[in-house]
Design an enzyme around this catalytic site. Sequence first.
Site, PDB file in Angstrom:
ATOM      1  CD  GLU A  91      -5.532   5.545  14.407  1.00 37.13           C
ATOM      2  OE1 GLU A  91      -5.515   6.657  13.838  1.00 37.13           O
ATOM      3  OE2 GLU A  91      -5.249   4.392  14.106  1.00 37.13           O
ATOM      4  NE  ARG A 113      -3.178   0.170   3.045  1.00 33.48           N
ATOM      5  CZ  ARG A 113      -4.524   0.478   2.540  1.00 33.48           C
ATOM      6  NH1 ARG A 113      -5.393  -0.027   1.807  1.00 33.48           N
ATOM      7  NH2 ARG A 113      -4.975   1.631   3.001  1.00 33.48           N
ATOM      8  CG  ASP A 163      -7.654   2.493   0.485  1.00 33.57           C
ATOM      9  OD1 ASP A 163      -7.278   2.162   1.646  1.00 33.57           O
ATOM     10  OD2 ASP A 163      -6.666   2.501  -0.305  1.00 33.57           O
ATOM     11  CE1 TYR A 198      -6.416  -1.215   5.010  1.00 36.29           C
ATOM     12  CE2 TYR A 198      -4.610  -2.795   4.970  1.00 36.29           C
ATOM     13  CZ  TYR A 198      -5.287  -1.551   5.576  1.00 36.29           C
ATOM     14  OH  TYR A 198      -4.498  -0.686   6.194  1.00 36.29           O
ATOM     15  NE  ARG A 246      -4.657  -5.691  15.322  1.00 30.38           N
ATOM     16  CZ  ARG A 246      -4.264  -6.391  16.446  1.00 30.38           C
ATOM     17  NH1 ARG A 246      -4.553  -7.462  17.195  1.00 30.38           N
ATOM     18  NH2 ARG A 246      -3.423  -5.467  17.238  1.00 30.38           N
ATOM     19  NE  ARG A 287      -3.254   5.840  12.176  1.00 30.42           N
ATOM     20  CZ  ARG A 287      -3.537   5.368  10.702  1.00 30.42           C
ATOM     21  NH1 ARG A 287      -2.693   5.404   9.794  1.00 30.42           N
ATOM     22  NH2 ARG A 287      -4.625   4.446  10.773  1.00 30.42           N
ATOM     23  NE  ARG A 309       5.475   8.705  -4.677  1.00 36.41           N
ATOM     24  CZ  ARG A 309       5.026   9.131  -3.642  1.00 36.41           C
ATOM     25  NH1 ARG A 309       5.467   9.825  -2.739  1.00 36.41           N
ATOM     26  NH2 ARG A 309       3.668   9.082  -3.832  1.00 36.41           N
TER      27      ARG A 309
HETATM   28  N1  UDP Z   1       3.289   0.806   7.714  1.00 35.90           N
HETATM   29  C1  UDP Z   1       4.416   0.653   8.553  1.00 35.90           C
HETATM   30  N2  UDP Z   1       4.867   2.071   8.958  1.00 35.90           N
HETATM   31  C2  UDP Z   1       4.249   3.213   8.791  1.00 35.90           C
HETATM   32  C3  UDP Z   1       3.045   3.232   8.381  1.00 35.90           C
HETATM   33  C4  UDP Z   1       2.574   1.916   7.736  1.00 35.90           C
HETATM   34  O1  UDP Z   1       4.973  -0.110   8.389  1.00 35.90           O
HETATM   35  O2  UDP Z   1       4.778   4.165   9.290  1.00 35.90           O
HETATM   36  C5  UDP Z   1       2.661  -0.332   7.212  1.00 35.90           C
HETATM   37  C6  UDP Z   1       1.803  -1.222   8.299  1.00 35.90           C
HETATM   38  O3  UDP Z   1       2.080  -2.565   8.121  1.00 35.90           O
HETATM   39  C7  UDP Z   1       0.555  -0.937   7.801  1.00 35.90           C
HETATM   40  C8  UDP Z   1       0.686  -0.548   6.403  1.00 35.90           C
HETATM   41  O4  UDP Z   1       2.074  -0.121   6.259  1.00 35.90           O
HETATM   42  O5  UDP Z   1      -0.470  -1.738   8.360  1.00 35.90           O
HETATM   43  C9  UDP Z   1      -0.496   0.171   5.525  1.00 35.90           C
HETATM   44  O6  UDP Z   1      -0.335   1.458   6.154  1.00 35.90           O
HETATM   45  P1  UDP Z   1      -1.719   2.318   5.967  1.00 35.90           P
HETATM   46  O7  UDP Z   1      -0.976   3.647   6.273  1.00 35.90           O
HETATM   47  O8  UDP Z   1      -2.006   2.337   4.426  1.00 35.90           O
HETATM   48  O9  UDP Z   1      -2.710   1.932   6.921  1.00 35.90           O
HETATM   49  P2  UDP Z   1      -4.113   2.402   7.365  1.00 35.90           P
HETATM   50  O10 UDP Z   1      -4.008   4.040   6.933  1.00 35.90           O
HETATM   51  O11 UDP Z   1      -5.199   1.783   6.235  1.00 35.90           O
HETATM   52  O12 UDP Z   1      -4.455   2.162   8.743  1.00 35.90           O
END
Ligand code: UDP
Length: 372
Positions: A306, A172, A356, A354, A249, A280, A176
């Site tokens: 969270e 996801r 979006d 999952y 989850r 976060r 870059r």
């Molecule tokens: N992830 C990570 N570090 C970060 C942010 C995301 O390892 O700082 C990984 C983590 O496994 C997460 C996945 O990337 O479940 C997808 O992140 P995303 O931000 O897409 O999750 P969402 O916003 O759907 O909670």
Amino acid sequence: MKKYDYLIVGAGLYGAVFAREAMDRGKKVLVIDRRPHIAGNVYTETVEGIHVHKYGAHIFHTNDENVWKYVCRFATFNRFTNSPVANYHGELYSLPFNMYTFNKMWGVVTPEEAAAKIEEQRREAGITEPKNLEEQAISLVGTDIYEKLIKGYTEKQWGRPCTELPAFIIKRLPVRLTFDNNYFNAAFQGIPMGGYTRLVANLLEGADVSLGTDFFAMKAQGALPAEHVLYTGPIDAYFDHRLGTLEYRSVRFETEILDIPNFQGNAAVNYTDRETPWTRIIEHKWFEFGRDDEGRDIPKTIISREYSSEWRKGDEPYYPVNDEKNNALYQSYKELADKEQGVIFGGRLGEYKYYDMDAVIAAALKKVGEVL
Ligand code: UDP
């Protein structure tokens, strides 16, 4: 003759888009939701002039021009671009993984140097075909970034070792070799001005809506008031968990109003170490540049920590755990669902996917096209 054509269970995005489209095709719909409000998990509540994302941050982004045009009929979007910051024991890194991240991690300056560093770490790890999230992550960004920015966060978020998680989750995130901090590779991105609740209210305009109404209680009382049902709740709950319980989850939020204008200087800061108990912190005002609906600077701020947890009965499910075991169980439920006359299953919980937000809207529009 029943009073409604469709009983829509769940007033989230899938249900609201389906309701809108059904009404526009002359159908009568009743939308019910167990909660006391519309908008499902994209619900925003206005506190101190700030639209608080009550069930976690949602940033609308899409590459699908049709979906973008569609949502723009119901809301005006601001120019917010998601650029989370990672905090690893007080060291700050740019996300997603880009030249700023690589420079801070290794001191590299050019894309060539960054690519060489990643390649070196990938070779040392000896991964040819990634089989799980850990191997996928290392082969994308190397071991240093995996250890500092991925491993701890992911294990907190999913409550499972990275070796037991599917590789697609980490895909996801973009990687870059440019100085671009935009978290998404999307042509269109923003936050609906006035909040997501208003967007969903606009979608639902003209629908009969009954809040605090439980579908299963309604069903237990006898005949449903509609010819057809669209069900957007958890698919295993619909069948009373008769084949077993799917894993989800859940997330718990600790929200605080602070009497200062700026707590962390960004909408999202990810705590990527294993020791910090939260995943976060969201500072909601920065989704709208610190201003209220009238464009005034907001003197206070609201933050949400969270905490991720395994879903238990009575919790809100947020994320399906799409590993092999759960996907197989879902397939068995899907076979039951396909045989269920007059009932459509849709959305993140109804399809155990999952999704979006943009994909949910695209799926709802497609479904409407098929059934109406
Ligand atoms: N992830 C990570 N570090 C970060 C942010 C995301 O390892 O700082 C990984 C983590 O496994 C997460 C996945 O990337 O479940 C997808 O992140 P995303 O931000 O897409 O999750 P969402 O916003 O759907 O909670």
